[in-house]
Scaffold this motif. Structure first.
Motif, PDB file in Angstrom:
ATOM      1  N   THR A  62       0.764  -1.233   0.024  1.00 53.03           N
ATOM      2  CA  THR A  62      -0.031   0.071   0.141  1.00 53.03           C
ATOM      3  C   THR A  62       0.851   1.231   0.005  1.00 53.03           C
ATOM      4  O   THR A  62       0.226   2.376   0.072  1.00 53.03           O
ATOM      5  N   ARG A  92       0.114   5.944  -0.292  1.00 55.02           N
ATOM      6  CA  ARG A  92       0.240   6.601   0.975  1.00 55.02           C
ATOM      7  C   ARG A  92       0.082   7.981   0.915  1.00 55.02           C
ATOM      8  O   ARG A  92       0.615   8.636  -0.162  1.00 55.02           O
ATOM      9  N   ASP A 135       0.199   5.409   5.610  1.00 58.78           N
ATOM     10  CA  ASP A 135      -0.554   4.642   5.151  1.00 58.78           C
ATOM     11  C   ASP A 135      -1.990   4.666   5.537  1.00 58.78           C
ATOM     12  O   ASP A 135      -2.200   4.871   6.662  1.00 58.78           O
ATOM     13  N   ARG A 136      -2.637   4.729   4.543  1.00 59.45           N
ATOM     14  CA  ARG A 136      -4.270   4.807   5.128  1.00 59.45           C
ATOM     15  C   ARG A 136      -4.792   3.874   5.805  1.00 59.45           C
ATOM     16  O   ARG A 136      -5.764   4.027   6.495  1.00 59.45           O
TER      17      ARG A 136
END
Length: 396
Positions: free
Chosen positions: A28, A32, A202-203
């Motif tokens: 991911t 980000r 990072d979500r």
């Protein structure tokens, strides 16, 4: 041979699931949130007229660290700077008093009350600062004394929080490492966090159980802290930043952890021994997680960070070393390939975290060799409760 293959199979069954989790987390990174940058001059001027910010700096014998922090805060867009001193014996309070004429109506010194039972010193000092903040302030910014704020830090941070609707947002810093031992061990400890929670920004860290935070630079809406009763919910935590952020997220607050390497630097510790002792003591984050989460994280780190290098070396020697007597099986080749892959990922990650450091040398690039020790430190921390912290002694 059969017994060896059973061991290989067990290791594969242990490592493969955790490797898939690691790849999902690291995968991911391209999406980000980008690192925070300093605002333009016009945007900074506008920010100075926006909501008021009270800065709280907890101190206990910080006279050697505090000067760089206060100098960095001098021209920031803040309403006040509150130094909450816990009866330092090194002249910290006297130093702040001496500086106050240079910060007219901006720099305040408060001596907090004796530590109440059940409280850890840092959240108590931050709680004291929160209670004594300017009633008109809309934001509370906790800053550690060992940080070096860069120009435009507060304006950029508040502007981002307002634009994205964050209730709490904290920043990861750019680390200042000076000794070879620090450069070898500290990045390995940092990677334990990246492996568990993904890259900064990072979500996925916004989910309640995976929220990350950094108390070195921790901004909160005052109304959010008021709803949480200040730092009450994190009073006994040795990782009060993560504990408070997760509690806030559980109550519906929007929380973010962003890359602030361009806006704040920190010199946390001065040696490898101090890094091992002080930082390693709280990195397990057990005070902010369930016991199950803590031990799953420990097993995860063992599988993907602690074992790969030792296993790779053993397998290479067993398979290709002089006098090797083990005939390589499909299981051994698979295990060799898996751990070689994990070691390669770990070394490639060094290029990803390079921007989180001011200067690096040879020992920085060799820090993957410290991974087994970093994971061991997390296990030791998970198995013990701190008895001493920043000059204070606590009951077990």
């Amino acid at each position: 041979m059969l017994e060896i293959n059973v061991i290989y199979l067990f290791l594969l069954l242990f490592q493969i699931p955790f490797t898939l989790v690691l790849l999902a987390r690291l995968g991911t990174a391209p999406s980000r949130i980008l690192p925070l940058q300093r605002l333009s001059s016009d945007e900074e001027d506008k920010a100075k007229q926006e909501p008021k910010v009270s800065v709280v700096i907890p101190t206990l014998n910080e006279v050697l660290r505090l000067p760089n922090c206060l100098e960095g805060m001098r021209d920031q867009a803040v309403a006040e700077i509150i130094v909450v001193d816990s009866r330092s014996q090194d002249g910290t309070g006297e130093y702040v008093q001496k500086l106050q004429p240079d910060y007219p109506a901006k720099l305040r010194l408060i001596t907090d009350d004796p530590l109440p039972k059940g409280w850890v010193g840092r959240p108590w000092a931050l709680h004291t600062g929160f209670l004594n903040a300017n009633p008109d302030s809309e934001w509370i910014l906790g800053i550690d004394a060992d940080t070096v704020p860069q120009a435009g830090l507060v304006a950029s941070l508040v502007q981002k929080a307002i634009a994205e609707g964050y209730d709490i947002v904290s920043l990861s810093p750019k680390f200042i490492l000076k000794t070879a031992g620090e450069q070898w061990l500290q990045p390995a400890l940092l990677v334990t966090l990246i492996f568990r929670f993904g890259a900064t920004g990072d979500r996925n860290q916004f989910t309640q159980e995976r929220v990350m935070a950094n108390g070195q630079c921790f901004l909160s809406r005052k109304s959010t802290l008021t709803a949480l009763s200040g730092y009450e919910l994190a009073k006994s935590s040795f990782c009060d930043d993560v504990t408070l952020a997760r509690m806030a997220a559980q109550k519906g607050a929007k929380v973010a952890f962003l890359d602030g390497a361009e806006l704040i630097q920190v010199r946390m510790y001065t040696s490898m021994a101090e890094t091992w002792r002080e930082w390693g003591r709280s990195l397990d984050l057990k005070d902010a997680a369930t016991r199950l989460q803590t031990w799953v994280d420990c097993l995860f780190l063992l599988a993907v960070q602690g074992l790969p290098l030792p296993l790779l070396m053993v397998l290479l020697i067993a398979t290709f070393g002089m006098g090797a007597t083990i005939n390589a099986s499909m299981l051994s080749w698979t295990l060799l390939g898996l751990n070689g892959f994990l070691v390669a990922i770990r070394w490639l990650l060094m290029f990803g975290i390079r921007s989180s450091y001011t200067e690096v040398g040879l020992w920085f690039w060799l820090s993957p060799l410290a991974d087994p020790f970093a994971v061991l430190r997390i296990w030791i921390s998970a198995l013990t409760q701190p008895k001493q912290w920043r000059g204070r002694t606590y009951e077990s």
